[in-house]
Scaffold this motif. Sequence first.
Motif, PDB file in Angstrom:
ATOM      1  N   LYS A  52      -6.461 -52.983 -18.767  1.00  0.00           N
ATOM      2  CA  LYS A  52      -7.237 -51.747 -18.928  1.00  0.00           C
ATOM      3  C   LYS A  52      -6.346 -50.617 -19.422  1.00  0.00           C
ATOM      4  O   LYS A  52      -6.755 -49.805 -20.264  1.00  0.00           O
ATOM      5  CB  LYS A  52      -7.909 -51.370 -17.602  1.00  0.00           C
TER       6      LYS A  52
ATOM      7  N   GLU B  60      -6.616 -37.662 -13.074  1.00  0.00           N
ATOM      8  CA  GLU B  60      -7.726 -38.611 -12.997  1.00  0.00           C
ATOM      9  C   GLU B  60      -7.303 -39.844 -12.197  1.00  0.00           C
ATOM     10  O   GLU B  60      -6.259 -40.432 -12.470  1.00  0.00           O
ATOM     11  CB  GLU B  60      -8.155 -39.046 -14.403  1.00  0.00           C
ATOM     12  N   PHE B  61      -8.143 -40.222 -11.253  1.00  0.00           N
ATOM     13  CA  PHE B  61      -7.956 -41.449 -10.478  1.00  0.00           C
ATOM     14  C   PHE B  61      -8.951 -42.481 -11.014  1.00  0.00           C
ATOM     15  O   PHE B  61     -10.160 -42.348 -10.807  1.00  0.00           O
ATOM     16  CB  PHE B  61      -8.217 -41.145  -8.998  1.00  0.00           C
ATOM     17  N   GLY B  62      -8.434 -43.519 -11.741  1.00  0.00           N
ATOM     18  CA  GLY B  62      -9.320 -44.559 -12.274  1.00  0.00           C
ATOM     19  C   GLY B  62      -9.579 -44.377 -13.761  1.00  0.00           C
ATOM     20  O   GLY B  62     -10.542 -43.720 -14.163  1.00  0.00           O
ATOM     21  N   THR B  63      -8.730 -44.976 -14.604  1.00  0.00           N
ATOM     22  CA  THR B  63      -8.831 -44.816 -16.064  1.00  0.00           C
ATOM     23  C   THR B  63      -9.810 -45.815 -16.669  1.00  0.00           C
ATOM     24  O   THR B  63     -10.570 -45.474 -17.573  1.00  0.00           O
ATOM     25  CB  THR B  63      -7.445 -45.077 -16.716  1.00  0.00           C
TER      26      THR B  63
ATOM     27  N   GLU C 260      -4.866 -51.984 -13.437  1.00  0.00           N
ATOM     28  CA  GLU C 260      -5.091 -53.213 -14.201  1.00  0.00           C
ATOM     29  C   GLU C 260      -4.409 -53.085 -15.566  1.00  0.00           C
ATOM     30  O   GLU C 260      -4.840 -52.277 -16.410  1.00  0.00           O
ATOM     31  CB  GLU C 260      -6.583 -53.469 -14.391  1.00  0.00           C
TER      32      GLU C 260
ATOM     33  N   TYR D 229      -9.383 -53.321  -1.984  1.00  0.00           N
ATOM     34  CA  TYR D 229      -9.936 -52.895  -3.281  1.00  0.00           C
ATOM     35  C   TYR D 229      -9.294 -53.611  -4.479  1.00  0.00           C
ATOM     36  O   TYR D 229      -9.974 -53.825  -5.495  1.00  0.00           O
ATOM     37  CB  TYR D 229      -9.835 -51.359  -3.431  1.00  0.00           C
TER      38      TYR D 229
ATOM     39  N   GLY E  76     -11.703 -44.038  -8.923  1.00  0.00           N
ATOM     40  CA  GLY E  76     -11.102 -45.337  -8.618  1.00  0.00           C
ATOM     41  C   GLY E  76     -11.763 -45.899  -7.364  1.00  0.00           C
ATOM     42  O   GLY E  76     -12.957 -45.657  -7.114  1.00  0.00           O
ATOM     43  N   ALA E  77     -11.009 -46.633  -6.563  1.00  0.00           N
ATOM     44  CA  ALA E  77     -11.559 -47.234  -5.341  1.00  0.00           C
ATOM     45  C   ALA E  77     -12.127 -46.129  -4.440  1.00  0.00           C
ATOM     46  O   ALA E  77     -11.419 -45.186  -4.066  1.00  0.00           O
ATOM     47  CB  ALA E  77     -10.464 -48.004  -4.616  1.00  0.00           C
ATOM     48  N   LYS E  78     -13.398 -46.274  -4.119  1.00  0.00           N
ATOM     49  CA  LYS E  78     -14.116 -45.186  -3.436  1.00  0.00           C
ATOM     50  C   LYS E  78     -13.522 -44.882  -2.058  1.00  0.00           C
ATOM     51  O   LYS E  78     -13.474 -43.734  -1.632  1.00  0.00           O
ATOM     52  CB  LYS E  78     -15.604 -45.522  -3.296  1.00  0.00           C
TER      53      LYS E  78
ATOM     54  N   SER F 265      -4.580 -42.647 -13.890  1.00  0.00           N
ATOM     55  CA  SER F 265      -3.966 -43.732 -13.128  1.00  0.00           C
ATOM     56  C   SER F 265      -4.852 -44.973 -13.147  1.00  0.00           C
ATOM     57  O   SER F 265      -6.072 -44.873 -12.973  1.00  0.00           O
ATOM     58  CB  SER F 265      -3.755 -43.266 -11.677  1.00  0.00           C
TER      59      SER F 265
ATOM     60  N   LEU G   1     -10.642 -44.750  -1.163  1.00  0.00           N
ATOM     61  CA  LEU G   1      -9.384 -43.987  -1.223  1.00  0.00           C
ATOM     62  C   LEU G   1      -9.584 -42.527  -1.614  1.00  0.00           C
ATOM     63  O   LEU G   1      -8.597 -41.796  -1.739  1.00  0.00           O
ATOM     64  CB  LEU G   1      -8.413 -44.645  -2.221  1.00  0.00           C
TER      65      LEU G   1
HETATM   66  C1  LIG Z   1     -15.106 -46.928 -12.060  1.00  0.00           C
HETATM   67  S1  LIG Z   1     -13.712 -47.450 -12.942  1.00  0.00           S
HETATM   68  C2  LIG Z   1     -13.160 -46.005 -13.810  1.00  0.00           C
HETATM   69  C3  LIG Z   1     -14.003 -45.667 -14.992  1.00  0.00           C
HETATM   70  C4  LIG Z   1     -13.423 -44.569 -15.856  1.00  0.00           C
HETATM   71  N1  LIG Z   1     -13.168 -43.368 -15.079  1.00  0.00           N
HETATM   72  C5  LIG Z   1     -14.357 -44.264 -16.989  1.00  0.00           C
HETATM   73  O1  LIG Z   1     -15.305 -43.499 -16.802  1.00  0.00           O
HETATM   74  O2  LIG Z   1     -14.158 -44.808 -18.078  1.00  0.00           O
HETATM   75  C6  LIG Z   1     -12.514 -47.557 -11.655  1.00  0.00           C
HETATM   76  C7  LIG Z   1     -11.159 -47.975 -12.141  1.00  0.00           C
HETATM   77  O3  LIG Z   1     -10.196 -47.619 -11.157  1.00  0.00           O
HETATM   78  C8  LIG Z   1      -9.220 -48.644 -11.065  1.00  0.00           C
HETATM   79  N2  LIG Z   1      -8.658 -48.520  -9.719  1.00  0.00           N
HETATM   80  C9  LIG Z   1      -9.308 -48.707  -8.544  1.00  0.00           C
HETATM   81  N3  LIG Z   1      -8.485 -48.450  -7.514  1.00  0.00           N
HETATM   82  C10 LIG Z   1      -7.298 -48.076  -8.042  1.00  0.00           C
HETATM   83  C11 LIG Z   1      -6.060 -47.686  -7.471  1.00  0.00           C
HETATM   84  N4  LIG Z   1      -5.889 -47.625  -6.138  1.00  0.00           N
HETATM   85  N5  LIG Z   1      -5.053 -47.345  -8.298  1.00  0.00           N
HETATM   86  C12 LIG Z   1      -5.218 -47.408  -9.656  1.00  0.00           C
HETATM   87  N6  LIG Z   1      -6.371 -47.790 -10.253  1.00  0.00           N
HETATM   88  C13 LIG Z   1      -7.410 -48.100  -9.445  1.00  0.00           C
HETATM   89  C14 LIG Z   1      -9.994 -49.921 -11.319  1.00  0.00           C
HETATM   90  O4  LIG Z   1      -9.162 -50.967 -11.801  1.00  0.00           O
HETATM   91  C15 LIG Z   1     -11.024 -49.472 -12.355  1.00  0.00           C
HETATM   92  O5  LIG Z   1     -10.595 -49.722 -13.668  1.00  0.00           O
END
Ligand SMILES: C[S@@+](CC[C@H](N)C(=O)[O-])C[C@H]1O[C@@H](n2cnc3c(N)ncnc32)[C@H](O)[C@@H]1O
Length: 219
Positions: free
Chosen positions: A116, A83-86, A113, A47, A159-161, A110, A163
């Motif tokens: 981001k 929240e997973f995925g900021t 990047e 991912y 975040g990464a689906k 969390s 996970l």
């Molecule tokens: C779909 S976006 C999130 C969108 C956000 N929730 C929003 O609505 O504004 C997914 C984010 O999760 C981050 N991400 C994916 N896997 C991750 C991980 N294992 N740990 C931290 N960040 C992760 C990606 O870099 C990406 O920015």
Amino acid sequence: MTTLNTTPLAPLLDRLFEEAATAETSAALAEFSPEERARLMRSKTDYPELYGRLKDLPLAVSRETGRLLYMLARGCGARTIVEFGTSFGISTLHLAASLRDNGGGRLITSEFEPSKVARARDHLTARGLIDLVEIREGDALRTLSVDLPETVDLLLLDGAKALYPEILSLAESHLRPGAFIVADNADHSPEYLTRVRSPANGYMSTPFADDVELSMRIG
Ligand SMILES: C[S@@+](CC[C@H](N)C(=O)[O-])C[C@H]1O[C@@H](n2cnc3c(N)ncnc32)[C@H](O)[C@@H]1O
């Protein structure tokens, strides 16, 4: 009136959603073959490659999901949210607004990047919400494995689906009975859907709109 639909947050969200709508997401995704994209979406190890190549895109929740998050958090009087995925912080702004209107609280989010993280921090700071938010930079498998609040009222998985099951496991013992779990684009994680849809695992769950799985912790 709410923090969500008044100045200074409302105009920022209008702008961010407009930018998200015109972002070159389809073009970026078209650089992957369908097979490669499917593989990366389902991989529990690759991912970072996928999200690294998409790091300039917001990939945000829809406006409707943002409102749903705000309403759920307000409705359950949430004080602690994970929240997973900021990403750029669009969902984070909705959740932080709900905490503000609930009288305060703590939101742990969390993102791995760094650019981001910086962008989300700027948005939250400019709108006076950063005091409610702890942004944990790095892989959520690590950053969410420690120091979660004793009880969590709402968990957003975005975040990464692949996970989603692992992140749910990290938070599970903290979820209070009645806690909500919102999983965006959960169709990419059949393992997660099987788990939350089986009542024996302690959840009640239903698909909501096209792309959201809304679950509630029972046991
Ligand atoms: C779909 S976006 C999130 C969108 C956000 N929730 C929003 O609505 O504004 C997914 C984010 O999760 C981050 N991400 C994916 N896997 C991750 C991980 N294992 N740990 C931290 N960040 C992760 C990606 O870099 C990406 O920015």
